[in-house]
Design an enzyme around this catalytic site. Structure first.
Site, mmCIF file in Angstrom:
data_model
loop_
_atom_site.group_PDB
_atom_site.id
_atom_site.type_symbol
_atom_site.label_atom_id
_atom_site.label_comp_id
_atom_site.label_asym_id
_atom_site.label_seq_id
_atom_site.Cartn_x
_atom_site.Cartn_y
_atom_site.Cartn_z
ATOM 1 N N CYS A 131 0.272 13.804 5.640
ATOM 2 C CA CYS A 131 1.041 14.482 6.686
ATOM 3 C C CYS A 131 0.128 15.015 7.791
ATOM 4 C CB CYS A 131 1.795 15.658 6.085
ATOM 5 S SG CYS A 131 2.798 15.200 4.684
ATOM 6 N N ARG A 155 -3.811 8.711 9.910
ATOM 7 C CA ARG A 155 -3.729 9.285 8.563
ATOM 8 C C ARG A 155 -2.620 8.633 7.741
ATOM 9 N NH1 ARG A 155 -5.452 14.891 8.323
ATOM 10 N NH2 ARG A 155 -3.694 15.350 6.986
ATOM 11 N N TRP A 173 4.052 12.069 5.226
ATOM 12 C CA TRP A 173 3.676 11.020 4.284
ATOM 13 C C TRP A 173 4.326 11.438 2.980
ATOM 14 C CZ3 TRP A 173 -0.167 10.011 0.295
ATOM 15 C CH2 TRP A 173 -0.445 8.656 0.153
ATOM 16 N N ASN A 195 2.011 20.763 5.347
ATOM 17 C CA ASN A 195 1.184 19.749 4.664
ATOM 18 C C ASN A 195 0.835 20.306 3.304
ATOM 19 O OD1 ASN A 195 1.162 18.293 6.962
ATOM 20 N ND2 ASN A 195 -1.054 18.367 7.283
ATOM 21 N N GLY A 196 0.817 19.466 2.290
ATOM 22 C CA GLY A 196 0.399 19.928 0.963
ATOM 23 C C GLY A 196 1.555 19.913 -0.009
ATOM 24 N N GLU A 221 -16.778 -2.162 -11.007
ATOM 25 C CA GLU A 221 -16.345 -1.567 -9.746
ATOM 26 C C GLU A 221 -17.524 -1.471 -8.767
ATOM 27 O OE1 GLU A 221 -13.836 -1.189 -8.157
ATOM 28 O OE2 GLU A 221 -14.245 0.357 -6.676
ATOM 29 N N LYS A 257 -17.627 -3.274 -5.110
ATOM 30 C CA LYS A 257 -17.826 -2.479 -3.892
ATOM 31 C C LYS A 257 -18.980 -3.042 -3.075
ATOM 32 C CE LYS A 257 -15.259 -0.687 -3.689
ATOM 33 N NZ LYS A 257 -13.928 -0.346 -4.018
ATOM 34 N N GLU A 299 -18.037 -6.484 -1.471
ATOM 35 C CA GLU A 299 -17.055 -6.558 -0.402
ATOM 36 C C GLU A 299 -17.523 -5.992 0.927
ATOM 37 O OE1 GLU A 299 -14.065 -3.009 -1.945
ATOM 38 O OE2 GLU A 299 -13.214 -4.586 -0.742
ATOM 39 N N HIS A 325 -26.820 -13.827 -23.564
ATOM 40 C CA HIS A 325 -26.045 -15.026 -23.894
ATOM 41 C C HIS A 325 -25.922 -15.958 -22.694
ATOM 42 C CE1 HIS A 325 -25.224 -13.393 -27.815
ATOM 43 N NE2 HIS A 325 -24.943 -12.234 -27.227
ATOM 44 N N LYS A 370 -6.570 -4.521 3.891
ATOM 45 C CA LYS A 370 -6.369 -3.318 3.078
ATOM 46 C C LYS A 370 -5.248 -3.529 2.081
ATOM 47 C CE LYS A 370 -7.021 0.870 1.739
ATOM 48 N NZ LYS A 370 -8.131 1.023 0.774
HETATM 49 O O1 M6R Z 1 -3.352 -1.462 -2.976
HETATM 50 P P1 M6R Z 1 -3.857 -1.962 -4.284
HETATM 51 O O2 M6R Z 1 -4.527 -0.897 -5.102
HETATM 52 O O3 M6R Z 1 -2.815 -2.682 -5.087
HETATM 53 O O4 M6R Z 1 -4.961 -3.027 -3.907
HETATM 54 C C1 M6R Z 1 -5.595 -3.781 -4.895
HETATM 55 C C2 M6R Z 1 -6.833 -4.453 -4.354
HETATM 56 O O5 M6R Z 1 -6.493 -5.339 -3.327
HETATM 57 C C3 M6R Z 1 -7.854 -3.446 -3.844
HETATM 58 O O6 M6R Z 1 -8.188 -2.520 -4.828
HETATM 59 C C4 M6R Z 1 -9.133 -4.170 -3.385
HETATM 60 O O7 M6R Z 1 -9.778 -4.713 -4.475
HETATM 61 C C5 M6R Z 1 -10.030 -3.168 -2.636
HETATM 62 N N1 M6R Z 1 -10.345 -3.656 -1.332
HETATM 63 C C6 M6R Z 1 -11.316 -2.911 -3.315
HETATM 64 O O8 M6R Z 1 -12.090 -1.968 -2.631
#
Ligand code: M6R
Length: 610
Positions: free
Chosen positions: A2, A27, A74, A100-101, A482, A486, A489, A505, A605
């Site tokens: 928000c 936001r 939001w 907000n909150g 993870e 990160k 990407e 292995h 995204k």
């Molecule tokens: O919106 P979601 O959490 O469903 O998205 C899933 C993936 O597309 C997302 O986590 C993607 O792997 C990210 N870009 C990783 O940083």
């Protein structure tokens, strides 16, 4: 998340409010509205959807007046809709509030006010505030707000107007940001600096428990207890783009630094006051259903899937229910065995990922109950699931997910503890110890963030390499996955995550002189085994950075080249800490290579195609 903007001055407020809200669009929001003192009194215009919808409405029926408040919502309590949008008002329509909150005890307050004759029209917690302020009002709006705030629990920033005192705009901050903009013959409020930056660079930044009473000619600052205070004026010398990022160079970095808040917000209102149990009141699944669950499937994509990998360990160890994890794009094509006693948990930051949504539908088609862990209240996943556990991370803008991932971990801890409470699978003392350790996580993350300079150096040396490995055992392996995603990407450096014991292995063949290996060593029971695997790669020339718990430095540093210590927590909770240095390493590596950190190549995204 928000956004709030407010104006009191001599100019027409409508455009100032709308333009201020536009500056907060980054936001994320799903509805918007304004309240203005017009010749007819306090008038409100609001609508679901983008600001353009509200603008169209205002074009037909403008609100003319020089005092007003505005909001982009939001959705949290209640779906995105016209009626749930802010500003809210009371039954007399003489008071108006933007917020907000979260007001944690809004249901109790709503019951009490309903008994007194107040009638509510929305599903929101905010509407309760406008009724509460009206109820407390006896001729002094400042005192009424102070009394109302004393009765509210949670995190909130407020802008309040009343027709009875149209020369005042009251603002309050309680664990949700709010700034006061100081102009000449006019003053402003904003949840973020960009909302008011076009009009003034001089601001007061309110702290928790502080409030401001704005008139055209001045600003009075006080605590919510009514004690007057003075503050230094903060001069903003950022440009608008930097201001949107709250002074950070990138949204990703901002979001990494927002994690302590995201942890606190995700826990807020879900842990009993005595710290001994978790109660997820928002879930409709009852104890009988929980007792009938025979297996859990966790289904998600990308980073959300990695959170699910940790979730598997959490649920299996706290609730002793067998859990399978699946990448959503594979789930429905492998004919999974879904029975009515299967709980399917889908995890999605956006709540719009096509594969995750398809998995959810597959689960429902087969008679399973679906719990969604998502960051977006009105999303498709949230709407179609039987139950929703919202992660209160706030909108995530950078493509690389950071605070959404860690909030998903917190959601899994809460859900695991909730199950354990119903099933009696963990001793009370163990549950209390976990909860107490969870409360420490936000500060522990802050301690890691303070060491970002060290991680920047690590990242800069890594950035000259083409290949890299992450290794770990147990939940450390999940975090390694993870960390590797990160890095890939946003830095485009190839990396692989391996279960530390699996290297020999096959993958060990790829270890050569000087190749960087990041080894997670946070699981005490597995120390010796992981240290042996580290020795295997070191013997083949790897350069190893160990991420280990404070207190184990002496032991681990004997086996690694460099060591980054994270604050000590319980083994199950360590992913919520150990991933943070990996996020920062990825960020700084991307920066060192000159990439577009927030918008990496080829990625979106929200992935709404299969
Ligand atoms: O919106 P979601 O959490 O469903 O998205 C899933 C993936 O597309 C997302 O986590 C993607 O792997 C990210 N870009 C990783 O940083």
């Amino acid at each position: 998340m928000c956004g709030i903007v407010g104006y009191i001055g001599k100019r027409d407020s409508q455009d100032i409010l709308i333009e201020g809200l536009k500056k907060l669009e980054y936001r994320g929001y799903d509805s918007a509205g304004i309240a203005v003192f017009t010749a007819n009194g306090l008038e409100i215009s609001k609508s679901k959807g983008r600001l353009a919808v509200l603008e169209d409405k205002l074009r037909d029926e403008p609100l003319a007046g020089s005092v007003g408040i505005g909001h982009t919502r939001w959705a949290t309590h209640g779906k995105p809709s016209d009626v749930n949008s802010h500003p809210h008002t009371d039954n007399s329509a003489k008071f108006s509030v933007v917020h907000n909150g979260i007001v944690e005890n809004y249901l109790d307050l709503k019951d009490e006010l309903t008994a007194k004759g107040h009638v509510f029209v929305s599903e929101t917690d905010t509407e309760v505030i406008s009724h509460l302020v009206a109820d407390e009002y006896d001729g002094n709006i400042v005192e009424a707000v102070q009394r109302a705030v004393k009765r509210m629990r949670g995190a909130f920033a407020l802008g309040v107007l009343t027709e009875f005192e149209p020369e005042k705009l009251v603002a309050v901050r309680f664990a949700s940001p709010l700034v006061i903009g100081i102009g000449e013959g006019e003053n402003f409020i904003g949840s973020d600096i960009p909302a008011i930056l076009e009009h003034t660079r001089n601001v007061y930044i309110l702290n928790d428990g502080e409030m401001a009473v704005l008139t055209r000619d001045g600003v009075e600052l006080m605590t919510t207890e009514g004690e007057f205070i003075s503050k230094e004026i903060y001069h903003v010398d950022w440009d608008l783009v930097t201001a949107e990022k709250a002074g950070f160079d990138h949204f990703m970095l901002k979001e990494i630094y927002e994690q302590p808040k995201a942890y606190r917000d995700t826990m807020l209102g879900r842990i009993a006051d005595d710290g001994k149990s978790v109660d997820l009141k928002e879930l409709t699944m009852d104890a009988d259903y929980i007792k009938s669950i025979r297996k859990v499937h966790i289904v998600a994509c990308g980073t959300a899937y990695h959170a699910g990998m940790v979730g598997k360990t959490v649920i299996e160890s706290l609730a002793r229910i067998p859990v399978e994890t699946d990448v959503a794009s594979e789930y429905r094509y492998r004919s999974p065995i879904i029975t009515p006693d299967t709980l399917v948990i889908v995890v999605s930051q956006s709540g719009e990922t096509a594969d995750t949504l398809a998995a959810l539908r597959e689960a429902k088609r087969n008679g399973a109950r679906v719990l969604a862990i998502t960051n977006v209240v009105g999303s498709s996943v949230a709407r179609e699931a039987d139950d929703v556990l919202v992660t209160w991370a706030g909108p995530e803008i950078a493509v690389a997910s950071t605070k959404a991932y860690t909030s998903q971990l917190i959601a899994f801890y809460l859900f695991g503890l909730h199950l354990a409470g119903v099933l009696g699978t963990k001793a009370e003392a163990e549950v209390a110890a976990l909860i107490s350790a969870m409360h420490e996580l936000p500060e522990q993350v802050e301690a890691i963030l303070e060491q970002s300079a060290v991680l920047k150096q690590v990242a800069e040396s890594i950035s000259s390499h083409k290949n890299l490995f992450f290794i770990g055992r147990g939940v450390d392996y999940a975090v390694a996955q993870e960390g590797s995603l990160k890095l890939k990407e946003i830095s485009y450096i190839h990396s692989e995550a391996y279960a530390a014991g699996e290297l020999k292995h096959g993958t060990l063949a790829l270890i050569e002189d000087n190749i960087p290996v990041i080894a997670l060593v946070t699981q005490e029971e597995l120390y010796e085994k992981t240290l042996s695997n580290i020795k295997e790669v070191k013997a083949r020339g790897a350069h190893v950075l160990g991420i280990a718990n404070a207190g184990s430095e002496v032991e681990v540093s004997k086996s690694v080249d460099e060591l980054f210590a994270i604050p000590k927590t319980l083994p199950l909770l360590s992913p919520a800490l150990s991933v943070v240095p990996l996020q920062l390493i990825s960020y700084y590596a991307s920066l060192a290579l000159g990439h577009d950190v927030d918008k990496p190549r080829n990625l979106a995204k929200s992935v709404t195609v299969e």
